[in-house]
Scaffold this motif. Sequence first.
Motif, PDB file in Angstrom:
ATOM      1  N   ALA A 153       0.743  -1.086   0.099  1.00  0.00           N
ATOM      2  CA  ALA A 153      -0.026  -0.054   0.220  1.00  0.00           C
ATOM      3  C   ALA A 153       0.790   1.238  -0.050  1.00  0.00           C
ATOM      4  CB  ALA A 153      -0.929   0.057   1.223  1.00  0.00           C
ATOM      5  N   PRO A 154       0.448   2.380  -0.574  1.00  0.00           N
ATOM      6  CA  PRO A 154       1.368   3.537  -0.721  1.00  0.00           C
ATOM      7  C   PRO A 154       1.523   4.292   0.714  1.00  0.00           C
ATOM      8  CG  PRO A 154      -0.955   3.804  -1.624  1.00  0.00           C
ATOM      9  CD  PRO A 154      -0.998   2.392  -1.331  1.00  0.00           C
ATOM     10  N   ALA A 155       0.681   3.972   1.567  1.00  0.00           N
ATOM     11  CA  ALA A 155       0.825   4.648   2.761  1.00  0.00           C
ATOM     12  C   ALA A 155       2.006   4.531   3.533  1.00  0.00           C
ATOM     13  CB  ALA A 155      -0.592   4.309   4.026  1.00  0.00           C
ATOM     14  N   ILE A 156       2.448   5.439   4.238  1.00  0.00           N
ATOM     15  CA  ILE A 156       3.982   5.350   4.944  1.00  0.00           C
ATOM     16  C   ILE A 156       3.704   4.638   6.048  1.00  0.00           C
ATOM     17  CG2 ILE A 156       5.615   6.445   6.027  1.00  0.00           C
ATOM     18  CD1 ILE A 156       5.664   8.576   3.854  1.00  0.00           C
ATOM     19  N   GLN A 157       4.453   3.673   6.514  1.00  0.00           N
ATOM     20  CA  GLN A 157       4.500   2.898   7.753  1.00  0.00           C
ATOM     21  C   GLN A 157       5.190   3.141   8.488  1.00  0.00           C
ATOM     22  OE1 GLN A 157       1.530   0.638   7.778  1.00  0.00           O
ATOM     23  NE2 GLN A 157       1.117   1.311   5.743  1.00  0.00           N
ATOM     24  N   GLU A 158       6.299   3.811   8.345  1.00  0.00           N
ATOM     25  CA  GLU A 158       7.345   4.293   9.349  1.00  0.00           C
ATOM     26  C   GLU A 158       6.987   5.414   9.931  1.00  0.00           C
ATOM     27  OE1 GLU A 158      11.842   3.585   8.170  1.00  0.00           O
ATOM     28  OE2 GLU A 158      10.896   4.429   6.183  1.00  0.00           O
ATOM     29  N   ASP A 159       7.780   5.644  11.100  1.00  0.00           N
ATOM     30  CA  ASP A 159       7.620   6.890  11.908  1.00  0.00           C
ATOM     31  C   ASP A 159       7.934   8.112  11.088  1.00  0.00           C
ATOM     32  OD1 ASP A 159       6.933   8.426  13.918  1.00  0.00           O
ATOM     33  OD2 ASP A 159       8.496   8.181  15.153  1.00  0.00           O
ATOM     34  N   ASN A 160       7.107   9.197  11.420  1.00  0.00           N
ATOM     35  CA  ASN A 160       7.217  10.395  10.348  1.00  0.00           C
ATOM     36  C   ASN A 160       6.660  11.419  11.296  1.00  0.00           C
ATOM     37  OD1 ASN A 160       4.368  10.881   9.453  1.00  0.00           O
ATOM     38  ND2 ASN A 160       4.823   8.804   9.127  1.00  0.00           N
ATOM     39  N   TRP A 161       7.086  12.763  10.830  1.00  0.00           N
ATOM     40  CA  TRP A 161       6.768  13.924  11.730  1.00  0.00           C
ATOM     41  C   TRP A 161       5.310  14.138  11.549  1.00  0.00           C
ATOM     42  CZ3 TRP A 161       5.118  17.933   8.661  1.00  0.00           C
ATOM     43  CH2 TRP A 161       5.600  18.142   7.308  1.00  0.00           C
ATOM     44  N   ILE A 162       4.636  13.714  10.427  1.00  0.00           N
ATOM     45  CA  ILE A 162       3.042  14.097  10.172  1.00  0.00           C
ATOM     46  C   ILE A 162       2.494  13.014  11.293  1.00  0.00           C
ATOM     47  CG2 ILE A 162       1.058  13.735   8.727  1.00  0.00           C
ATOM     48  CD1 ILE A 162       2.814  15.934   7.686  1.00  0.00           C
ATOM     49  N   LEU A 183      -0.031   9.119   0.752  1.00  0.00           N
ATOM     50  CA  LEU A 183       0.973   8.648   1.755  1.00  0.00           C
ATOM     51  C   LEU A 183       0.594   8.658   3.326  1.00  0.00           C
ATOM     52  CD1 LEU A 183       4.157  10.426   0.427  1.00  0.00           C
ATOM     53  CD2 LEU A 183       3.655   7.912   0.185  1.00  0.00           C
ATOM     54  N   PHE A 184      -0.323   9.528   3.496  1.00  0.00           N
ATOM     55  CA  PHE A 184      -1.013   9.818   4.761  1.00  0.00           C
ATOM     56  C   PHE A 184      -2.545  10.059   4.757  1.00  0.00           C
ATOM     57  CE2 PHE A 184       3.127  12.154   4.466  1.00  0.00           C
ATOM     58  CZ  PHE A 184       3.974  11.473   5.600  1.00  0.00           C
ATOM     59  N   PRO A 185      -3.088   8.852   4.532  1.00  0.00           N
ATOM     60  CA  PRO A 185      -4.675   8.846   4.200  1.00  0.00           C
ATOM     61  C   PRO A 185      -5.717   9.153   5.345  1.00  0.00           C
ATOM     62  CG  PRO A 185      -3.829   6.502   4.513  1.00  0.00           C
ATOM     63  CD  PRO A 185      -2.652   7.392   4.595  1.00  0.00           C
ATOM     64  N   HIS A 186      -5.215   9.209   6.757  1.00  0.00           N
ATOM     65  CA  HIS A 186      -6.018   9.583   7.671  1.00  0.00           C
ATOM     66  C   HIS A 186      -5.585  10.498   8.597  1.00  0.00           C
ATOM     67  CE1 HIS A 186      -8.242   5.895   6.379  1.00  0.00           C
ATOM     68  NE2 HIS A 186      -7.221   5.298   6.538  1.00  0.00           N
ATOM     69  N   HIS A 187      -4.578  11.296   8.098  1.00  0.00           N
ATOM     70  CA  HIS A 187      -3.841  12.237   8.937  1.00  0.00           C
ATOM     71  C   HIS A 187      -4.303  13.642   9.093  1.00  0.00           C
ATOM     72  CE1 HIS A 187      -1.165   8.626   8.791  1.00  0.00           C
ATOM     73  NE2 HIS A 187      -0.418   9.007   9.743  1.00  0.00           N
ATOM     74  N   PHE A 188      -4.788  14.086   8.039  1.00  0.00           N
ATOM     75  CA  PHE A 188      -5.228  15.505   7.768  1.00  0.00           C
ATOM     76  C   PHE A 188      -6.593  16.048   8.519  1.00  0.00           C
ATOM     77  CE2 PHE A 188      -2.345  14.370   4.346  1.00  0.00           C
ATOM     78  CZ  PHE A 188      -1.072  15.229   4.637  1.00  0.00           C
ATOM     79  N   ASN A 189      -6.422  17.328   9.164  1.00  0.00           N
ATOM     80  CA  ASN A 189      -7.742  17.489   9.591  1.00  0.00           C
ATOM     81  C   ASN A 189      -8.643  18.025   8.484  1.00  0.00           C
ATOM     82  OD1 ASN A 189      -5.778  17.954  11.750  1.00  0.00           O
ATOM     83  ND2 ASN A 189      -7.665  18.427  12.997  1.00  0.00           N
TER      84      ASN A 189
END
Length: 919
Positions: A153-162, A183-189
């Motif tokens: 899947a394209p979503a990033i699995q590693e730790d990241n600042w987002i 990359l961040f499907p559930h991170h943005f408000n």
Amino acid sequence: MRMRLKAAAAAVLCLHCLGVYLFTRGFLLTRTELSAFSLPSDLLQAQAPCCSDLPSTTDQDLPGWTPPTVERVLILIVDALRFDFVAPSSLFQKKQKWMDRLSSLQHLASTHPSSSRIFKAIADPPTTSLQRLKALTTGGLPTFIDVGNSFAAPAIQEDNWIHQLVHTGRRVVMMGDDTWTQLFPHHFNHSYPYPSFNVKDLHTVDNGVAQHLVPWLHRQDWDVLIGHFLGVDHAGHIFGVDSQPMVQKLEQINAILQNVTDIMNSQKHLENTMLIVMGDHAQTLNGDHGGGTSEEVETCLFAWMPRSLPSSISSIFHPSTCGLGLNGKNICTSTMQQLDFAVSISALLGIPFPFGSIGRVNPELYALSPGSWDRQWLPASFYEDPSSDLKTWKNNYAHVLCINSWQVKRYIDSYSATSVMGFPSDDLHYITKLYNEAQSRWSDSKNSSCKPENGTIDEFSDFLLSFATLARSAWTEFDMKLMGVGLGIFIISIIFHLFVFERVHSLSNVYDNKTQKSSNHLQIYVAFLLVAVRAVSFLSNSYILAEGRVANFLLATTAIGSIRSSLVYGKIKKHDLVFLILIILIRFGIEKGMSKQAATNPFLNYDSGSDFDLKWLPSLFEGHDFVTLLPEISPMIILFLLSFLSCKYITCTVHSRYIKWVVTVGTMLSYLFIATFWLSERSFAPKMVYVIGLSLFVLNFVLRYLGILEKGETVQRLRSLALVMVSAWSPTILILLGKQGPFVVLVCIIAGWSIISSKNKGLLDDCKMDPISVMQWSLLAICLFYQTGHWCTFDGLRYGAAFIGFDEFKVVRQAILLFVDTFGISHILPIFSLPFLVTIPNSSSSKGRDKTVIFLNLTQVYLLYGLITAITTTFTVLCVAIQRRHLMVWGLFAPKYVFDAIGLLLTDVLICVSALYYC
């Protein structure tokens, strides 16, 4: 005999698939992605040496490891932002029209030098957007091919600042390139994604960002706002950097940035907001990126705070170069590594550093933030005396670097314990020694009356920079066992290939009552000598860069040898002279493509002193009107000639009235739609060409297995099958090549005719396979690949071809079109037209000849062609294995391996398809 080619082709394909799979697994392994995530409590729980200065963990205002030094961060990413788009033109030898267009940033840098900074940001290759965004957010180094946890899947699995922002309750807003939401499907408000892969669309994404950006700047319910512009990247791909659309796009971005800075200056709630304008990577003058050349990795980062720094803090800045801006004031720039961005943004926002980040908090970027030196921002435990702002900053920065180093050392230990290979023990011992020395100095300074300033900062920096250097040099884990097994299978496949070829060759001699065996073997030896010369050249990076020239030189050598052979018989054949002239024209085409590549590739060292300097060509005809008209009318003229030739040959060759009518009408309609597209650019025309080509391809197989194409003698039937197949593919390949297509296809036809005509000059029976002709066929295919502007790097892909006839992006459809454009003229057409080497020379003398002999000859042709490709690819694999630690391994050798491996598998597949179709 028909089953012999099918079985051999299938066996070779299986061997090559296994060899490519194993070698790729060993060579293109990525670093091990650790699943651990940093937590706010990690420092205290681990009793890190730097945790003594931390406030109480019950302090809800400090959810990270360090206090935040800014309130908000506005990140505006301009995709493919070159350094010379932002830096003043006075820093460069010659001013170009794309320079000084982002004047709003230059104005801030010159009038507010204490609160703004221009950085030359060095990206780590490969410079593709997906991998760069992943590296920018995780703080790790990108890998050549991303597999591991993120493969499915394209979503990033590693730790990241987002993730850390979301985990600590920060509010993140994104607008622009939809890669972020993948990359961040559930991170943005809140998010406003726009499609990113239609390179012909210069405005949709940028206009969407501009539409949402201004309203959000007036709102206060966000902590980090990300805007990702794509127009500059797309303008580069389609028009190049030195073009008016690029200038217009830069001016549009400049207007947006000017509006943003005006709003930030007028809004009180944005006073402590840092503006960061940056590129994810840069681009070449042709608009390409993906490799590791300086033009691709040297992007820019501009940072600005509305609040100015004290004069004492300004002394931290160490300018690398300075020049005059548009207003005549001095502008100084610095250099930073993009690797440092993730940990720097984490320190600014006061969130835990990503677990896998290996960068260093950039001192100048950190100094721009008021919280790094203004004691009103800091808890009392972070300063003990009312010292100067500079001493406060040094104390804070030393503390941040201590935490930064502890986090990197923790990652090194976890990676070494988890990874199969880890890092070399000697290097690991040296890195550990540096860390222990820095920590010892930190502890001594904390126990004394002196504050940890310059010495501690330098030692922590040495540790972080040393490990980053180690990671860059030894990050990829080469599994030598898998690479060795893969290479061994390639060698086994060649031995098997040679065995089958020799058996078929011997059988052909028996069936054909061969009496001129020595001359045929001599030609086989000469052909393999040419193959060996080309294959051995791959052991040198210089010859890989000049592969098109090498292939052209070897092809010219065979042409000169053919002329010499003709002189032996007392007469120079016209087709030999035509072939030699065509090779010279192809060389000029290759040089044109090489000059485009060399303009942006320092490895080529291509300049006016080269043997083939083409700069004089336009000056010969300067002032003549036909020079401007010729590029417009010549494709149409050649296209008309091709349609005439196609109609003539189909009529003369195909004897079935029904098939002749269908193929002729389909081909003529395709050429008509191509002309319509070039004149009106209507998108329906290419679609019709694709539909007609696919229909003819499918119809060929259906009619073939229904027995409708089985009529006539063997040679006549094979010739008809080959012509119908080539007619099905040619229009699609031609339209994808653009207006150069008709000329390239015409050159291909004439060169093919010359090779076929030069076959059989008395040395061979007129029905026998000619190894030299097969070798010429292979070399011609390589030359045409480079003549059409391709080369074996990812920035050599012609992405615009994928959107001919389409505006919207569909990954499978666009991938197929790009694949056909890349390999159509060099693989698909040459392999499907190989039967002409057997059938056309034999058309006048093969009547009544046993069809077994014909198919044995065809089998030899396909086996030899596949063997030539297998040998050269095996030497590419050997070269990559030897040069795996070379400086250019990811910029040159790895892309070459990928292209050759795909080309080899495609060759095997096409030979299998040809075996099913022709046999």
